[in-house]
Write a protein that holds these residues in place. Structure first.
Motif, PDB file in Angstrom:
ATOM      1  N   ASN A  69       0.814  -1.211   0.000  1.00  0.00           N
ATOM      2  CA  ASN A  69       0.000   0.000   0.000  1.00  0.00           C
ATOM      3  C   ASN A  69       0.849   1.263   0.000  1.00  0.00           C
ATOM      4  O   ASN A  69       1.905   1.315   0.639  1.00  0.00           O
ATOM      5  CB  ASN A  69      -0.924   0.019   1.219  1.00  0.00           C
ATOM      6  CG  ASN A  69      -1.890  -1.144   1.222  1.00  0.00           C
ATOM      7  OD1 ASN A  69      -2.426  -1.511   0.183  1.00  0.00           O
ATOM      8  ND2 ASN A  69      -2.104  -1.731   2.394  1.00  0.00           N
ATOM      9  N   PRO A  70       0.400   2.313  -0.680  1.00  0.00           N
ATOM     10  CA  PRO A  70       1.141   3.573  -0.719  1.00  0.00           C
ATOM     11  C   PRO A  70       1.215   4.232   0.659  1.00  0.00           C
ATOM     12  O   PRO A  70       0.307   4.085   1.477  1.00  0.00           O
ATOM     13  CB  PRO A  70       0.321   4.434  -1.691  1.00  0.00           C
ATOM     14  CG  PRO A  70      -0.454   3.465  -2.508  1.00  0.00           C
ATOM     15  CD  PRO A  70      -0.766   2.326  -1.577  1.00  0.00           C
ATOM     16  N   VAL A  71       2.296   4.965   0.879  1.00  0.00           N
ATOM     17  CA  VAL A  71       2.497   5.682   2.133  1.00  0.00           C
ATOM     18  C   VAL A  71       2.263   7.169   1.933  1.00  0.00           C
ATOM     19  O   VAL A  71       2.224   7.679   0.806  1.00  0.00           O
ATOM     20  CB  VAL A  71       3.926   5.443   2.685  1.00  0.00           C
ATOM     21  CG1 VAL A  71       4.135   3.976   3.014  1.00  0.00           C
ATOM     22  CG2 VAL A  71       4.981   5.926   1.688  1.00  0.00           C
ATOM     23  N   GLY A  97       1.505   7.591  -2.025  1.00  0.00           N
ATOM     24  CA  GLY A  97       0.167   7.964  -2.482  1.00  0.00           C
ATOM     25  C   GLY A  97      -0.199   9.396  -2.210  1.00  0.00           C
ATOM     26  O   GLY A  97      -1.041   9.976  -2.898  1.00  0.00           O
ATOM     27  N   VAL A  98       0.443  10.003  -1.185  1.00  0.00           N
ATOM     28  CA  VAL A  98       0.117  11.377  -0.798  1.00  0.00           C
ATOM     29  C   VAL A  98       1.397  12.109  -0.419  1.00  0.00           C
ATOM     30  O   VAL A  98       2.240  11.572   0.304  1.00  0.00           O
ATOM     31  CB  VAL A  98      -0.859  11.408   0.402  1.00  0.00           C
ATOM     32  CG1 VAL A  98      -1.069  12.836   0.888  1.00  0.00           C
ATOM     33  CG2 VAL A  98      -2.192  10.775   0.031  1.00  0.00           C
ATOM     34  N   LEU A  99       1.521  13.346  -0.891  1.00  0.00           N
ATOM     35  CA  LEU A  99       2.575  14.247  -0.456  1.00  0.00           C
ATOM     36  C   LEU A  99       1.923  15.443   0.228  1.00  0.00           C
ATOM     37  O   LEU A  99       0.948  16.008  -0.292  1.00  0.00           O
ATOM     38  CB  LEU A  99       3.410  14.750  -1.636  1.00  0.00           C
ATOM     39  CG  LEU A  99       4.411  13.791  -2.272  1.00  0.00           C
ATOM     40  CD1 LEU A  99       5.039  14.442  -3.499  1.00  0.00           C
ATOM     41  CD2 LEU A  99       5.493  13.395  -1.277  1.00  0.00           C
ATOM     42  N   CYS A 100       2.453  15.838   1.365  1.00  0.00           N
ATOM     43  CA  CYS A 100       1.972  17.040   2.043  1.00  0.00           C
ATOM     44  C   CYS A 100       3.073  18.095   2.015  1.00  0.00           C
ATOM     45  O   CYS A 100       4.176  17.867   2.530  1.00  0.00           O
ATOM     46  CB  CYS A 100       1.589  16.727   3.486  1.00  0.00           C
ATOM     47  SG  CYS A 100       1.022  18.197   4.392  1.00  0.00           S
ATOM     48  N   ARG A 135      -4.265   8.721  -7.651  1.00  0.00           N
ATOM     49  CA  ARG A 135      -5.489   8.446  -6.871  1.00  0.00           C
ATOM     50  C   ARG A 135      -5.174   7.758  -5.538  1.00  0.00           C
ATOM     51  O   ARG A 135      -6.008   7.077  -4.947  1.00  0.00           O
ATOM     52  CB  ARG A 135      -6.470   7.589  -7.692  1.00  0.00           C
ATOM     53  CG  ARG A 135      -6.865   8.197  -9.034  1.00  0.00           C
ATOM     54  CD  ARG A 135      -7.818   7.293  -9.803  1.00  0.00           C
ATOM     55  NE  ARG A 135      -7.245   5.982 -10.020  1.00  0.00           N
ATOM     56  CZ  ARG A 135      -6.362   5.696 -10.984  1.00  0.00           C
ATOM     57  NH1 ARG A 135      -5.965   6.654 -11.814  1.00  0.00           N
ATOM     58  NH2 ARG A 135      -5.890   4.479 -11.121  1.00  0.00           N
ATOM     59  N   GLY A 136      -3.940   7.905  -5.081  1.00  0.00           N
ATOM     60  CA  GLY A 136      -3.535   7.283  -3.820  1.00  0.00           C
ATOM     61  C   GLY A 136      -3.328   5.790  -3.914  1.00  0.00           C
ATOM     62  O   GLY A 136      -3.252   5.105  -2.887  1.00  0.00           O
ATOM     63  N   GLU A 137      -3.178   5.276  -5.142  1.00  0.00           N
ATOM     64  CA  GLU A 137      -3.038   3.842  -5.353  1.00  0.00           C
ATOM     65  C   GLU A 137      -1.630   3.483  -5.809  1.00  0.00           C
ATOM     66  O   GLU A 137      -0.898   4.310  -6.344  1.00  0.00           O
ATOM     67  CB  GLU A 137      -4.050   3.368  -6.413  1.00  0.00           C
ATOM     68  CG  GLU A 137      -5.501   3.634  -6.039  1.00  0.00           C
ATOM     69  CD  GLU A 137      -6.453   3.312  -7.168  1.00  0.00           C
ATOM     70  OE1 GLU A 137      -5.978   2.936  -8.272  1.00  0.00           O
ATOM     71  OE2 GLU A 137      -7.676   3.443  -6.968  1.00  0.00           O
TER      72      GLU A 137
END
Length: 356
Positions: free
Chosen positions: A174-176, A310-313, A323-325
């Motif tokens: 799973n993406p981090v 999946g996500v960068l902040c 799409r976070g996948e």
């Protein structure tokens, strides 16, 4: 130099525990390799002995001035019952580059690699059999001379310890979620960012704790000068898949030259995929995520091999990637590399060393 064997008698060895659901770096095998150095004798007293505590003078240079380096690699129990190492000579070379940067004595790379092989075979019962699990190998060197003067030590210990570890992905591939810091700096040009020095990791802890408190897995570091160009992620190198080009930050002297990083570059080029090693600004990454031009992002390292992002902040704003996948390229690279490591596929690059 001969390697003296001081092994635990067979009838006094610990039973090998069930090697499942292990916490990384908490369980260690029966033996360790130790070698000593002093400026008059050079490297000497190489031995494999029972794993146990070491004695240090309170004034040992490592305790005050962090003159310590390390490496990390794995031994894999293959589908054919053979034990494999993955590009271990690269770890030996990198250990020597780290030693040179911190004014420490170089090792005989072939000798230490042979010692590691011997240690693994002695403790082979500790290698997990399940796919994805492995025996983690940690060589490390540190200055032992008792002195409060700021200078290179005149004496050192090189130790290799082994630790069985579970599959990195316990709940799927799973993406981090990654937190981009523009407040803290990992390494600067001319510093020690390109070597595996213990101090680098101590300096990264504050940012990692900030990221964790905000719900993110790791930190994406930016350059120390402009706080604009991407460098690496926590304990991994970073890759961006823009449309039909795979991009990773160029080795500028402040980025660790990861062995998995290099393997991904070679494998992707082998497949005919364009790969660029260049400067990547955080603005380019954010624009790519917003427009969809950034198709995938993933980290690479010994522990996870491939870690999808999946996500960068960045500056309080979250940006979704794919799409976070998990993307197909990350999955393909992970499957191919692990298949080579576990002997499921032919190794076209000559990367693996088979121990038996």
């Amino acid at each position: 130099m001969e390697i003296e064997l001081r092994l635990v008698p067979e009838n006094k060895r610990r039973p090998v525990p069930e090697l499942k659901n292990l916490i990384f770096g908490r369980l260690f095998t029966e033996h360790m390799f130790v070698m000593e150095y002093d400026c008059n004798r050079g490297w000497h007293s190489a031995r494999i002995e029972p794993y146990g505590a070491i004695t240090l003078d309170p004034a040992a240079i490592v305790l005050h001035y962090a003159q310590t380096i390390f490496e990390g690699l794995k031994a894999y129990f293959g589908v054919d019952g053979k034990i494999r190492l993955f590009r271990p000579w690269e770890n030996m070379r990198r250990l020597n580059r780290s030693a040179e940067r911190l004014c420490m004595p170089k090792i005989d790379e072939d000798f230490v690699l042979e010692a590691i092989k011997k240690l693994i075979l002695i403790d082979r019962a500790w290698i997990p059999r399940e796919k994805g699990a492995a025996l983690y190998i940690r060589p490390f060197m540190f200055g032992t001379e008792p002195s409060l003067g700021v200078k290179p030590s005149h004496s050192y210990l090189l130790i290799v310890i082994l630790s069985p570890v579970s599959a990195y992905y316990q709940e799927g591939f799973n993406p981090v979620k990654i937190y981009v810091t523009d407040e803290f700096v990992r390494a600067a040009p001319g510093g020690t960012g390109e070597v595996k020095a213990g101090g680098n990791y101590a300096a990264s802890l504050k940012a990692a704790e900030v990221a964790k408190s905000k719900g993110y897995t790791q930190v994406l570091w930016l350059d120390a000068v402009e706080r604009r160009y991407v460098e690496e992620v926590g304990t991994m190198n970073i890759f961006f898949y823009f449309e039909d080009e795979l991009v990773t930050p160029a080795l500028s002297g402040s980025i660790l030259p990861g062995i998995t990083r290099d393997s991904v570059i070679k494998l992707a080029r082998h497949w005919g995929l364009p790969v660029s090693e260049r400067r990547v600004s955080i603005e380019e990454v954010i624009e790519g995520a917003a427009s969809g031009r950034l198709k995938e992002c993933f980290g690479t390292g010994t522990a996870a091999v491939i870690s999808p992002v999946g996500v960068l902040c960045y500056q309080g704003q979250e940006y979704l990637i794919n799409r976070g996948e998990t993307g197909p390229l990350a999955r393909r690279l992970f499957d191919e590399l692990t298949a080579i490591q576990y002997g499921e596929k032919e190794d076209p690059f000559g990367w693996t060393v088979v121990l038996g």
